[in-house]
Design an enzyme around this catalytic site. Structure first.
Site, mmCIF file in Angstrom:
data_model
loop_
_atom_site.group_PDB
_atom_site.id
_atom_site.type_symbol
_atom_site.label_atom_id
_atom_site.label_comp_id
_atom_site.label_asym_id
_atom_site.label_seq_id
_atom_site.Cartn_x
_atom_site.Cartn_y
_atom_site.Cartn_z
ATOM 1 N N HIS A 1 0.830 -1.206 0.000
ATOM 2 C CA HIS A 1 0.000 0.000 0.000
ATOM 3 C C HIS A 1 0.863 1.254 0.000
ATOM 4 O O HIS A 1 0.616 2.197 -0.752
ATOM 5 C CB HIS A 1 -0.893 0.021 1.244
ATOM 6 N N GLU B 1 -2.601 -13.265 -14.488
ATOM 7 C CA GLU B 1 -2.008 -13.130 -13.154
ATOM 8 C C GLU B 1 -1.560 -14.482 -12.607
ATOM 9 O O GLU B 1 -0.916 -14.552 -11.568
ATOM 10 C CB GLU B 1 -3.036 -12.535 -12.186
ATOM 11 N N ARG C 1 3.198 -10.756 -2.021
ATOM 12 C CA ARG C 1 3.568 -9.415 -2.476
ATOM 13 C C ARG C 1 3.622 -8.404 -1.350
ATOM 14 O O ARG C 1 4.124 -7.286 -1.540
ATOM 15 C CB ARG C 1 2.587 -8.942 -3.549
ATOM 16 N N ARG D 1 -11.652 -3.471 -14.621
ATOM 17 C CA ARG D 1 -11.542 -4.807 -14.044
ATOM 18 C C ARG D 1 -12.755 -5.037 -13.151
ATOM 19 O O ARG D 1 -12.996 -4.247 -12.236
ATOM 20 C CB ARG D 1 -10.253 -4.946 -13.211
ATOM 21 N N ASN E 1 1.984 -7.760 -10.646
ATOM 22 C CA ASN E 1 2.115 -7.895 -9.190
ATOM 23 C C ASN E 1 1.743 -9.305 -8.756
ATOM 24 O O ASN E 1 2.511 -10.011 -8.086
ATOM 25 C CB ASN E 1 1.210 -6.898 -8.463
ATOM 26 N N ASP E 2 0.542 -9.731 -9.120
ATOM 27 C CA ASP E 2 0.098 -11.072 -8.741
ATOM 28 C C ASP E 2 0.806 -12.148 -9.540
ATOM 29 O O ASP E 2 1.045 -13.246 -9.033
ATOM 30 C CB ASP E 2 -1.419 -11.203 -8.903
ATOM 31 N N ARG F 1 -9.754 -0.139 -10.953
ATOM 32 C CA ARG F 1 -9.924 -1.110 -9.865
ATOM 33 C C ARG F 1 -11.277 -0.888 -9.197
ATOM 34 O O ARG F 1 -11.397 -0.101 -8.261
ATOM 35 C CB ARG F 1 -8.806 -0.939 -8.833
ATOM 36 N N CYS G 1 -0.725 -3.893 -16.784
ATOM 37 C CA CYS G 1 -1.329 -2.927 -15.857
ATOM 38 C C CYS G 1 -0.760 -3.080 -14.451
ATOM 39 O O CYS G 1 -1.203 -2.411 -13.528
ATOM 40 C CB CYS G 1 -2.847 -3.078 -15.823
#
Length: 556
Positions: free
Chosen positions: A186, A415, A449, A325, A438-439, A288, A486
């Site tokens: 975050h 992902e 992560r 998404r 990221n995932d 998101r 993304c």
């Protein structure tokens, strides 16, 4: 004497200034017993403190706006969790003080998350911050947080809670360094949104003495302690040159030989749109939508509320591309009405599209709301599903979109390694792919992560991750379809060139990163990007890949 430390650079820019440390965390309150006739009063104190902290978090969120607002509102909900409050009441009823009851109740909940394998490590950090704020209020001591200072400084902390990061004043906090955290935590994401240089996952950062001058390079992750005048001048010169380069390049994203690479923005809602427009985003590559759902974990937002939020974003990009998404719930974003409460490994369970297919009414309402929001607008709407594992998933999502009458392109996020390996099969059902790096890194390397201890494996420069990106891009090219990125990988200007060389057709990132990526792409040809990509994939580690690509692009 000048010394050099290296962490993980997560937000571009250079900061040079004196160190200030985060305020001391709240001490553990004493475990003393209270008489039975004081229990009701102590329960009242606890509830008042909880409500005050929740209100403060919401107020901070309203001031911050954008993605930070959603994160802080989620923290406020955490503070008011009915089960936690009931546990506090039970502990006070058997003799605990209000502050001790809060401390122990939060500790018990924290232990539950830790025993789940730390897949919710990001929520653990947020939980600790909420606990500290409530206990501080009950003890009558200052809230833990950013130090008071009249002069600009570099902030050092073990970790930064979203409540602190969201309201950092960039005129005072030149940059920050944390011992924990990862590139997709975050705090890292919010730092990029603020445009504050930041380095995370630097063990021992807390040992740098208060008042020490440091130079922070948020691009390379390097920290120079007591930098020489030569080093300071070198970094300031490089920073000035970088700013000049940013202002000199405008317009759509493209390589120096004219190969177009649309540069899009990642947004969490209407509050993130102004920054995206100011940065020159050509559209939205990742909307998101889960932040809209996190406002109330007990029920989905109404169709009308969804239409209003979606239309506000769609209207901001007339004739631009907006990729939405659908709800990605589960793992570190649990929703009571949607996700199971007793999964041993939530990140490996019923998450994303899996949750939506189990609750088709929630998916249908969201798709209908998106269809209504786009009515009459010239925007190019694209809708994608998270956590697609195979062709069957892709077909189920595309069928749901058609059944809802959605006039848009349907896509799938890559992902999960299986999706990259079988990308061409998935593309028989959908019209585009979007790589959530990221995932994809998390699942490729079995590295949470949110856990700083495994940040080496979350590095998007890992050659194995680049191989999966290449597989996806090659599949899309073979099918005559698009494949964007993304994930946070797109925000690294050098890596953006490599991704372009791998065949990625668009890049989406936090708004603050767009000028850096635009300027870097404009300096290199598509052929150079291709050679850099080949050199990076031929390496055996993330560091080697980065250096190999850098050597190609610098002409060495």
């Amino acid at each position: 004497m000048e010394t050099t430390l290296r962490g993980v650079g997560v937000s571009h820019g250079v900061a040079i200034g004196e160190v200030r440390h985060m305020g001391t965390a709240v001490l553990e309150p004493p475990a003393k017993q209270i008489p039975a006739d004081e229990a009701e009063r102590e329960q009242g104190r606890a509830r008042q403190a909880v409500e005050a902290v929740a209100a403060d978090l919401v107020a901070r969120g309203n001031l911050a706006g954008g993605e930070a607002q959603h994160v802080l509102e989620a923290q406020a909900m955490m503070a008011q969790d009915p089960e936690l409050i009931a546990d506090v009441d039970r502990r006070i009823a058997v003799g605990s003080t209000a502050e001790r009851g809060v401390y122990d109740a939060f500790a018990a909940y924290r232990a539950l998350l830790a025993n789940a394998g730390e897949y919710l490590a990001g929520r653990v950090a947020d939980l600790d911050d909420v606990r500290n704020r409530i206990v501080a209020r009950l003890l009558g001591v200052p809230m833990p947080g950013v130090p008071d200072s009249d002069e600009p400084y570099v902030l050092i902390a073990r970790d930064l809670a979203p409540a602190d990061t969201a309201l950092l004043d960039p005129t005072l906090v030149l940059g920050f360094v944390t011992e924990e955290g990862g590139p997709t935590s975050h705090s890292a994401i919010l730092a990029r949104a603020l445009g504050v240089p930041a380095v995370v996952a630097l063990p021992g950062a807390g040992e740098i003495a208060e008042g020490t001058v440091v130079a922070v390079d948020g691009s390379t992750g390097e920290i120079f302690v007591e930098p020489s005048q030569e080093k300071r001048a070198e970094m300031e010169s490089a920073s000035a040159a970088r700013r000049a380069a940013l202002s000199a390049v405008t317009g759509p994203g493209a390589t120096s030989d004219g190969h177009k690479v649309p540069l899009l923005a990642n947004v969490g809602g209407p509050g993130d749109v102004p920054a995206a427009l100011e940065a020159g985003a050509e559209g939205v590559g990742l909307f998101r939508t889960e932040f809209l759902f996190l406002d109330d974990s007990k029920q989905a937002p109404s169709e009308e509320k969804q239409v209003e939020a979606y239309r506000a974003v769609l209207e901001a990009f007339p004739e631009g591309r907006v990729v939405v998404r659908v709800l990605d719930a589960g793992a570190d974003k649990p929703l009571e009405f949607l996700t199971p409460a007793d999964e041993p490994n939530p990140a490996l369970g019923v998450r994303g599209l899996r949750s939506l297919l189990d609750h088709p009414d929630v998916l249908r309402t969201q798709l209908t709301a998106l269809s209504r929001a786009a009515e009459g607008l010239p925007v190019y709407l694209e809708v994608m599903a998270p956590m697609v594992a195979d062709r069957a998933d892709a077909k189920a999502f595309a069928d749901a979109c058609r059944e809802a009458g959605l006039q848009a392109k349907f896509g799938a996020m890559v992902e999960i390694p299986s999706a990259a390996l079988r990308a061409r099969s998935i593309l028989q059902e959908v019209e585009f792919l979007s790589l959530g790096t990221n995932d994809l890194a998390q699942y490729t390397f079995a590295a949470d992560r949110q856990v700083g201890a495994v940040s080496r494996l979350q590095d998007p420069w890992q050659p194995a991750l680049l191989d999966l990106v290449a597989l996806s891009a090659e599949a899309a090219r073979a099918e005559g379809k698009s494949c964007g990125v993304c994930g946070e990988a797109a925000s690294d200007p050098l890596l953006a060139c490599v991704l372009t060389g791998l065949g990625v057709t668009s890049l989406s990132m936090g708004a603050a990163s767009i000028p850096y990526v635009r300027a870097t792409l404009a300096k290199h040809t598509l052929a150079q990007c291709g050679r850099a990509a080949s050199a990076a994939r031929a390496a055996d580690s993330a560091d080697e890949a980065r250096l190999a690509a850098q050597a190609v692009l610098s002409g060495e």
